[in-house]
Design a protein around this motif. Structure first.
Motif, PDB file in Angstrom:
ATOM      1  N   GLU A  74      -3.848  -0.841  16.903  1.00  0.00           N
ATOM      2  CA  GLU A  74      -2.904  -1.773  16.278  1.00  0.00           C
ATOM      3  C   GLU A  74      -2.777  -1.484  14.789  1.00  0.00           C
ATOM      4  O   GLU A  74      -1.670  -1.510  14.227  1.00  0.00           O
ATOM      5  CB  GLU A  74      -3.358  -3.213  16.497  1.00  0.00           C
ATOM      6  CG  GLU A  74      -3.133  -3.719  17.899  1.00  0.00           C
ATOM      7  CD  GLU A  74      -3.665  -5.121  18.105  1.00  0.00           C
ATOM      8  OE1 GLU A  74      -4.346  -5.672  17.200  1.00  0.00           O
ATOM      9  OE2 GLU A  74      -3.394  -5.688  19.178  1.00  0.00           O
TER      10      GLU A  74
ATOM     11  N   LYS B 289      -3.274   1.405  13.292  1.00  0.00           N
ATOM     12  CA  LYS B 289      -2.515   2.657  13.142  1.00  0.00           C
ATOM     13  C   LYS B 289      -1.029   2.414  13.366  1.00  0.00           C
ATOM     14  O   LYS B 289      -0.185   3.002  12.678  1.00  0.00           O
ATOM     15  CB  LYS B 289      -3.029   3.718  14.116  1.00  0.00           C
ATOM     16  CG  LYS B 289      -4.343   4.324  13.709  1.00  0.00           C
ATOM     17  CD  LYS B 289      -4.797   5.371  14.702  1.00  0.00           C
ATOM     18  CE  LYS B 289      -6.171   5.930  14.351  1.00  0.00           C
ATOM     19  NZ  LYS B 289      -6.633   6.906  15.345  1.00  0.00           N
ATOM     20  N   MET B 290      -0.705   1.565  14.344  1.00  0.00           N
ATOM     21  CA  MET B 290       0.707   1.254  14.603  1.00  0.00           C
ATOM     22  C   MET B 290       1.349   0.603  13.390  1.00  0.00           C
ATOM     23  O   MET B 290       2.462   0.973  12.981  1.00  0.00           O
ATOM     24  CB  MET B 290       0.843   0.323  15.813  1.00  0.00           C
ATOM     25  CG  MET B 290       1.177   1.032  17.103  1.00  0.00           C
ATOM     26  SD  MET B 290       1.377  -0.078  18.489  1.00  0.00           S
ATOM     27  CE  MET B 290       2.418  -1.348  17.900  1.00  0.00           C
ATOM     28  N   LYS B 291       0.672  -0.382  12.803  1.00  0.00           N
ATOM     29  CA  LYS B 291       1.219  -1.050  11.621  1.00  0.00           C
ATOM     30  C   LYS B 291       1.375  -0.064  10.472  1.00  0.00           C
ATOM     31  O   LYS B 291       2.384  -0.088   9.751  1.00  0.00           O
ATOM     32  CB  LYS B 291       0.311  -2.205  11.199  1.00  0.00           C
ATOM     33  CG  LYS B 291       0.390  -3.393  12.122  1.00  0.00           C
ATOM     34  CD  LYS B 291      -0.528  -4.500  11.659  1.00  0.00           C
ATOM     35  CE  LYS B 291      -0.517  -5.657  12.645  1.00  0.00           C
ATOM     36  NZ  LYS B 291      -1.455  -6.717  12.234  1.00  0.00           N
ATOM     37  N   GLU B 292       0.394   0.784  10.308  1.00  0.00           N
ATOM     38  CA  GLU B 292       0.453   1.781   9.242  1.00  0.00           C
ATOM     39  C   GLU B 292       1.627   2.742   9.463  1.00  0.00           C
ATOM     40  O   GLU B 292       2.371   3.068   8.537  1.00  0.00           O
ATOM     41  CB  GLU B 292      -0.869   2.549   9.208  1.00  0.00           C
ATOM     42  CG  GLU B 292      -1.106   3.315   7.940  1.00  0.00           C
ATOM     43  CD  GLU B 292      -2.499   3.915   7.927  1.00  0.00           C
ATOM     44  OE1 GLU B 292      -2.775   4.808   8.764  1.00  0.00           O
ATOM     45  OE2 GLU B 292      -3.311   3.487   7.088  1.00  0.00           O
ATOM     46  N   ASN B 293       1.809   3.188  10.704  1.00  0.00           N
ATOM     47  CA  ASN B 293       2.919   4.090  11.023  1.00  0.00           C
ATOM     48  C   ASN B 293       4.260   3.390  10.816  1.00  0.00           C
ATOM     49  O   ASN B 293       5.213   4.005  10.320  1.00  0.00           O
ATOM     50  CB  ASN B 293       2.809   4.596  12.458  1.00  0.00           C
ATOM     51  CG  ASN B 293       1.697   5.616  12.623  1.00  0.00           C
ATOM     52  OD1 ASN B 293       1.241   6.205  11.656  1.00  0.00           O
ATOM     53  ND2 ASN B 293       1.258   5.814  13.861  1.00  0.00           N
ATOM     54  N   ASP B 294       4.352   2.125  11.207  1.00  0.00           N
ATOM     55  CA  ASP B 294       5.597   1.385  10.988  1.00  0.00           C
ATOM     56  C   ASP B 294       5.917   1.296   9.501  1.00  0.00           C
ATOM     57  O   ASP B 294       7.077   1.461   9.100  1.00  0.00           O
ATOM     58  CB  ASP B 294       5.496  -0.030  11.577  1.00  0.00           C
ATOM     59  CG  ASP B 294       5.522  -0.025  13.098  1.00  0.00           C
ATOM     60  OD1 ASP B 294       5.931   1.004  13.689  1.00  0.00           O
ATOM     61  OD2 ASP B 294       5.140  -1.060  13.693  1.00  0.00           O
ATOM     62  N   GLN B 295       4.898   1.059   8.689  1.00  0.00           N
ATOM     63  CA  GLN B 295       5.115   0.988   7.245  1.00  0.00           C
ATOM     64  C   GLN B 295       5.547   2.347   6.701  1.00  0.00           C
ATOM     65  O   GLN B 295       6.453   2.427   5.872  1.00  0.00           O
ATOM     66  CB  GLN B 295       3.839   0.517   6.537  1.00  0.00           C
ATOM     67  CG  GLN B 295       4.012   0.289   5.067  1.00  0.00           C
ATOM     68  CD  GLN B 295       5.016  -0.789   4.759  1.00  0.00           C
ATOM     69  OE1 GLN B 295       5.088  -1.790   5.451  1.00  0.00           O
ATOM     70  NE2 GLN B 295       5.809  -0.586   3.728  1.00  0.00           N
ATOM     71  N   ASN B 296       4.938   3.421   7.195  1.00  0.00           N
ATOM     72  CA  ASN B 296       5.340   4.758   6.757  1.00  0.00           C
ATOM     73  C   ASN B 296       6.776   5.052   7.150  1.00  0.00           C
ATOM     74  O   ASN B 296       7.533   5.654   6.378  1.00  0.00           O
ATOM     75  CB  ASN B 296       4.412   5.824   7.347  1.00  0.00           C
ATOM     76  CG  ASN B 296       3.035   5.799   6.714  1.00  0.00           C
ATOM     77  OD1 ASN B 296       2.870   5.296   5.615  1.00  0.00           O
ATOM     78  ND2 ASN B 296       2.050   6.338   7.421  1.00  0.00           N
ATOM     79  N   ILE B 297       7.154   4.640   8.343  1.00  0.00           N
ATOM     80  CA  ILE B 297       8.535   4.852   8.799  1.00  0.00           C
ATOM     81  C   ILE B 297       9.510   4.111   7.897  1.00  0.00           C
ATOM     82  O   ILE B 297      10.544   4.648   7.490  1.00  0.00           O
ATOM     83  CB  ILE B 297       8.689   4.415  10.270  1.00  0.00           C
ATOM     84  CG1 ILE B 297       7.963   5.407  11.184  1.00  0.00           C
ATOM     85  CG2 ILE B 297      10.159   4.307  10.666  1.00  0.00           C
ATOM     86  CD1 ILE B 297       7.853   4.938  12.623  1.00  0.00           C
ATOM     87  N   MET B 298       9.180   2.860   7.551  1.00  0.00           N
ATOM     88  CA  MET B 298      10.056   2.082   6.678  1.00  0.00           C
ATOM     89  C   MET B 298      10.170   2.743   5.294  1.00  0.00           C
ATOM     90  O   MET B 298      11.263   2.805   4.723  1.00  0.00           O
ATOM     91  CB  MET B 298       9.532   0.651   6.538  1.00  0.00           C
ATOM     92  CG  MET B 298       9.606  -0.177   7.807  1.00  0.00           C
ATOM     93  SD  MET B 298      11.287  -0.354   8.431  1.00  0.00           S
ATOM     94  CE  MET B 298      11.951  -1.414   7.183  1.00  0.00           C
TER      95      MET B 298
ATOM     96  N   LYS C 187      12.403   5.781   5.624  1.00  0.00           N
ATOM     97  CA  LYS C 187      13.803   5.366   5.739  1.00  0.00           C
ATOM     98  C   LYS C 187      14.360   4.990   4.377  1.00  0.00           C
ATOM     99  O   LYS C 187      15.494   5.341   4.034  1.00  0.00           O
ATOM    100  CB  LYS C 187      13.932   4.169   6.694  1.00  0.00           C
ATOM    101  CG  LYS C 187      13.902   4.523   8.145  1.00  0.00           C
ATOM    102  CD  LYS C 187      14.113   3.276   8.998  1.00  0.00           C
ATOM    103  CE  LYS C 187      14.059   3.579  10.474  1.00  0.00           C
ATOM    104  NZ  LYS C 187      14.244   2.362  11.291  1.00  0.00           N
TER     105      LYS C 187
END
Length: 187
Positions: free
Chosen positions: A86, A88-97, A100
């Motif tokens: 979880e 890592k998922m949040k971290e990846n989502d933040q990196n994606i944002m 973008k």
């Protein structure tokens, strides 16, 4: 006969486009059902790998306690892995944002935020509020001066009327005195 077939063809939603659409929808539903079944099988396989089957037949109480402790350790390990995933998922989502945002900054295309109504007074800055306050003070001063000027004018009018009435009274007194003086001259 051909007329009836043409009529039935129209009622059945016939037409090449409708037929193609129906075939595509059926195919999509079948693919979706297959995908669900595949995901369920994969989930069951992973569960079987991670959680050993429950073997409690013919075991003593001490062996069952040890088995429970082993299961508890598996649960703790699984919860730890879940928390890590979880995070890592949040971290990846933040990196994606962030990526973008960088891409938008680089291309110069910005997403316009949705606009919403706000009250008139909510958007006023402190400077605008100060300007309005000063305008109101100036307006009140002007009204006070006008009121004061109006009362002075009324006082001047009263004084002029009083002077005029005094002058009229003096003239009347002089006229009566003059009329009385003529009467004494005649006697």
């Amino acid at each position: 006969m051909s007329e009836k077939r043409d009529f039935k063809h129209l009622l059945s939603g016939g037409g090449r486009k409708a037929n193609i659409k129906n075939c595509l929808m059926k195919k999509a539903q079948e693919d979706l059902a297959r995908e669900k079944a595949r995901e369920e099988a994969e989930r069951n396989k992973i569960i079987l790998e991670r959680v050993p089957p429950l073997k409690i037949d013919g075991k003593s109480e001490q062996q069952l306690v040890e088995y429970c402790e082993m299961l508890l350790e598996h649960i703790k390990k699984a919860e730890g892995e879940k928390w890590d995933l979880e995070y890592k998922m949040k971290e990846n989502d933040q990196n994606i944002m962030d990526l973008k945002q960088k891409a938008m900054d680089g291309t110069g295309k910005f997403a316009k935020p949705s606009l919403h109504r706000t009250g008139v007074n909510l958007n006023k800055s402190a400077a605008q509020m100060e300007i309005e306050r000063r305008k109101n003070q100036a307006r009140m001063r002007m009204q006070a001066l006008q009121l004061k000027a109006g009362t002075k004018k009324e006082e001047e009018d009263r004084e002029a009327a009083a002077e005029a009435s005094e002058a009229a009274a003096a003239a009347a007194a002089a006229a009566t005195a003059a009329a009385g003086g003529e009467a004494e001259d005649e006697e």
